[in-house]
Design a protein around this motif. Structure first.
Motif, PDB file in Angstrom:
ATOM      1  N   VAL A   1     -10.707   2.523   0.572  1.00 40.77           N
ATOM      2  CA  VAL A   1     -10.371   1.103   0.619  1.00 40.77           C
ATOM      3  C   VAL A   1     -11.171   0.347   1.675  1.00 40.77           C
ATOM      4  O   VAL A   1     -11.595  -0.798   1.459  1.00 40.77           O
ATOM      5  CB  VAL A   1      -8.855   0.912   0.824  1.00 40.77           C
ATOM      6  CG1 VAL A   1      -8.401   1.401   2.193  1.00 40.77           C
ATOM      7  CG2 VAL A   1      -8.459  -0.548   0.624  1.00 40.77           C
TER       8      VAL A   1
ATOM      9  N   PHE B   1       0.869  -1.188   0.000  1.00 41.61           N
ATOM     10  CA  PHE B   1       0.000   0.000   0.000  1.00 41.61           C
ATOM     11  C   PHE B   1       0.908   1.241   0.000  1.00 41.61           C
ATOM     12  O   PHE B   1       1.669   1.456   0.942  1.00 41.61           O
ATOM     13  CB  PHE B   1      -0.865   0.057   1.259  1.00 41.61           C
ATOM     14  CG  PHE B   1      -1.923  -1.004   1.377  1.00 41.61           C
ATOM     15  CD1 PHE B   1      -3.268  -0.694   1.259  1.00 41.61           C
ATOM     16  CD2 PHE B   1      -1.577  -2.340   1.639  1.00 41.61           C
ATOM     17  CE1 PHE B   1      -4.253  -1.677   1.387  1.00 41.61           C
ATOM     18  CE2 PHE B   1      -2.554  -3.319   1.777  1.00 41.61           C
ATOM     19  CZ  PHE B   1      -3.890  -2.987   1.649  1.00 41.61           C
TER      20      PHE B   1
ATOM     21  N   VAL C   1      -1.834  -1.535  -3.816  1.00 34.98           N
ATOM     22  CA  VAL C   1      -3.007  -0.683  -3.586  1.00 34.98           C
ATOM     23  C   VAL C   1      -2.503   0.759  -3.485  1.00 34.98           C
ATOM     24  O   VAL C   1      -1.619   1.055  -2.672  1.00 34.98           O
ATOM     25  CB  VAL C   1      -3.754  -1.084  -2.294  1.00 34.98           C
ATOM     26  CG1 VAL C   1      -5.041  -0.272  -2.158  1.00 34.98           C
ATOM     27  CG2 VAL C   1      -4.058  -2.579  -2.275  1.00 34.98           C
TER      28      VAL C   1
ATOM     29  N   THR D   1     -12.459  -4.692  -3.304  1.00 33.44           N
ATOM     30  CA  THR D   1     -11.052  -4.702  -2.886  1.00 33.44           C
ATOM     31  C   THR D   1     -10.867  -5.522  -1.616  1.00 33.44           C
ATOM     32  O   THR D   1      -9.892  -6.286  -1.498  1.00 33.44           O
ATOM     33  CB  THR D   1     -10.547  -3.259  -2.663  1.00 33.44           C
ATOM     34  OG1 THR D   1     -10.726  -2.507  -3.863  1.00 33.44           O
ATOM     35  CG2 THR D   1      -9.072  -3.249  -2.289  1.00 33.44           C
TER      36      THR D   1
ATOM     37  N   TRP E   1      -4.723  -1.890  -7.599  1.00 31.69           N
ATOM     38  CA  TRP E   1      -6.095  -1.569  -7.195  1.00 31.69           C
ATOM     39  C   TRP E   1      -6.112  -0.153  -6.649  1.00 31.69           C
ATOM     40  O   TRP E   1      -5.239   0.241  -5.872  1.00 31.69           O
ATOM     41  CB  TRP E   1      -6.580  -2.554  -6.125  1.00 31.69           C
ATOM     42  CG  TRP E   1      -6.473  -3.996  -6.573  1.00 31.69           C
ATOM     43  CD1 TRP E   1      -6.551  -4.470  -7.852  1.00 31.69           C
ATOM     44  CD2 TRP E   1      -6.259  -5.128  -5.728  1.00 31.69           C
ATOM     45  NE1 TRP E   1      -6.405  -5.837  -7.863  1.00 31.69           N
ATOM     46  CE2 TRP E   1      -6.226  -6.275  -6.579  1.00 31.69           C
ATOM     47  CE3 TRP E   1      -6.100  -5.311  -4.358  1.00 31.69           C
ATOM     48  CZ2 TRP E   1      -6.023  -7.557  -6.093  1.00 31.69           C
ATOM     49  CZ3 TRP E   1      -5.906  -6.591  -3.865  1.00 31.69           C
ATOM     50  CH2 TRP E   1      -5.871  -7.699  -4.735  1.00 31.69           C
ATOM     51  N   GLN E   2      -7.143   0.622  -7.027  1.00 34.50           N
ATOM     52  CA  GLN E   2      -7.208   2.041  -6.664  1.00 34.50           C
ATOM     53  C   GLN E   2      -8.578   2.436  -6.122  1.00 34.50           C
ATOM     54  O   GLN E   2      -9.257   3.297  -6.686  1.00 34.50           O
ATOM     55  CB  GLN E   2      -6.863   2.905  -7.881  1.00 34.50           C
ATOM     56  CG  GLN E   2      -5.456   2.693  -8.422  1.00 34.50           C
ATOM     57  CD  GLN E   2      -5.200   3.528  -9.654  1.00 34.50           C
ATOM     58  OE1 GLN E   2      -5.482   3.110 -10.779  1.00 34.50           O
ATOM     59  NE2 GLN E   2      -4.676   4.727  -9.450  1.00 34.50           N
TER      60      GLN E   2
ATOM     61  N   TYR F   1       0.543   5.657   2.182  1.00 29.43           N
ATOM     62  CA  TYR F   1      -0.579   5.280   1.311  1.00 29.43           C
ATOM     63  C   TYR F   1      -1.570   6.430   1.160  1.00 29.43           C
ATOM     64  O   TYR F   1      -2.012   6.762   0.073  1.00 29.43           O
ATOM     65  CB  TYR F   1      -1.258   4.023   1.856  1.00 29.43           C
ATOM     66  CG  TYR F   1      -2.563   3.662   1.179  1.00 29.43           C
ATOM     67  CD1 TYR F   1      -2.686   3.654  -0.214  1.00 29.43           C
ATOM     68  CD2 TYR F   1      -3.693   3.326   1.932  1.00 29.43           C
ATOM     69  CE1 TYR F   1      -3.885   3.315  -0.832  1.00 29.43           C
ATOM     70  CE2 TYR F   1      -4.889   2.982   1.315  1.00 29.43           C
ATOM     71  CZ  TYR F   1      -4.986   2.985  -0.060  1.00 29.43           C
ATOM     72  OH  TYR F   1      -6.167   2.660  -0.672  1.00 29.43           O
TER      73      TYR F   1
END
Length: 336
Positions: free
Chosen positions: A66, A6, A31, A72, A61-62, A89
């Motif tokens: 989150v 992350f 992420v 996710t 993954w965006q 992050y």
């Protein structure tokens, strides 16, 4: 060791790259924050971490949030990772996420914890004139940088260092320390150490007013503000905004710790003792030929090594003197 990474800004890139090149570590996914629109051209720009991940064919993954993104969360759970590594992050992880990996979530934080918990540890460390800083790896918990500490590494802060070069140095140190941390976690060679909350300090998000220079402060206070919040601190000059991006407090006590090219400043200003205190705060009291202007502060003198006029490129202090035909007696105003 199977890892989910992350991270978002350039600060996180060296850590990701070191993970990707280590034979005992496998990055399963990355992420990162969603692509952002930049001012010029309004184009969507990926984060530095995303660029590295794509170049290494790592899934990216965006999620906007989150901890609320069911897709996710499901993917993270299914990966069955050993550890989540978190480096700048930019989102808070829920307890559900923190509990997923077998060995926990390891954060690379840019300070010597428990000092400077929070969003801007490097900037506030410089602002406060600290002599050293460092990296702490820790096991994350639900608090803001409150988790048990794993390993630490320190680095000295030089008089001419700023937030940019300290961040670059710490990002490299952080990558190496993270690798050591993971390998020792795997072999059970680390005993996590709880933080002493009574010794904790907080590095809050930087606000616009933090960039405002006030010439009644001391030369060292202004110098620390300018390098801590580099490159955004502002004064006013002839009714225009003037960014000041590099300075030097002119105190002979610092002469011996300066690189040779900066020691010549004192040779070009032999009358420092006489001019110090001769002007009002913000007043230009001397000009060092070939170097730049010297401003009076609330206490002490400050050499302007680099500045940026509104709408112009950054320039050396001497180019600023020549380009504006700056003269002794002119006064720089406080930032607006």
């Amino acid at each position: 060791m199977k890892i989910v990474f992350f991270g978002t800004p350039q600060f996180a890139v060296p850590t990701l790259e070191k993970l990707l090149h280590h034979p005992e570590l496998e990055v399963l996914a990355v992420v990162t924050q969603p692509d952002k629109r930049r001012e010029r051209g309004n184009k969507l720009t990926p984060s530095p971490v995303k660029v590295v991940a794509i170049n290494h064919n790592i899934p990216v993954w965006q999620p906007q949030r989150v901890k609320k993104n069911t897709e996710t969360l499901t993917k993270l759970q299914q990966l069955d990772a050993d550890v989540f590594v978190v480096v700048a992050y930019g989102q808070i992880l829920s307890q559900k996420i923190l509990d997923m990996p077998k060995l926990g979530c390891v954060n690379v934080h840019g300070s010597i914890l428990p000092k400077y918990r929070g969003a801007a540890p490097i900037q506030w460390c410089l602002y406060n004139g600290e002599a050293e800083t460092g990296i702490t790896t820790m096991l994350m918990d639900a608090g803001m940088d409150t988790g048990a500490m794993l390993l630490k590494a320190t680095t000295p802060i030089g008089l001419l260092d700023n937030a940019d070069n300290i961040a670059q140095r710490l990002s490299e140190i952080g990558g190496d320390l993270l690798i050591e941390t993971l390998l020792k976690l795997k072999s059970q060679e680390i005993q996590p150490i709880p933080q002493d909350d009574s010794a904790a300090t907080y590095a809050s998000l930087i606000q616009k007013e933090d960039y405002t220079l006030d010439w009644s402060k001391t030369a060292m206070q202004l110098h620390n503000q300018i390098r801590g919040f580099y490159p955004n601190c502002t004064a006013t000059f002839r009714d225009q905004t003037l960014k000041i991006t590099a300075t030097l407090p002119l105190d002979v006590a610092y002469r011996e710790i300066l690189p040779p090219e900066m020691q010549k400043v004192f040779q070009k200003l032999p009358d420092l003792a006489n001019i110090s205190g001769s002007g009002s705060p913000g007043e230009i009291v001397s000009i060092a030929k070939g170097i730049g202007a010297v401003a009076q502060t609330g206490e002490g003198l400050l050499l302007l090594r680099e500045v940026q006029l509104a709408g112009k490129r950054p320039q050396s202090g001497w180019d600023f003197v020549n380009g504006t035909r700056l003269t002794v007696g002119e006064v720089l105003g406080n930032g607006g």
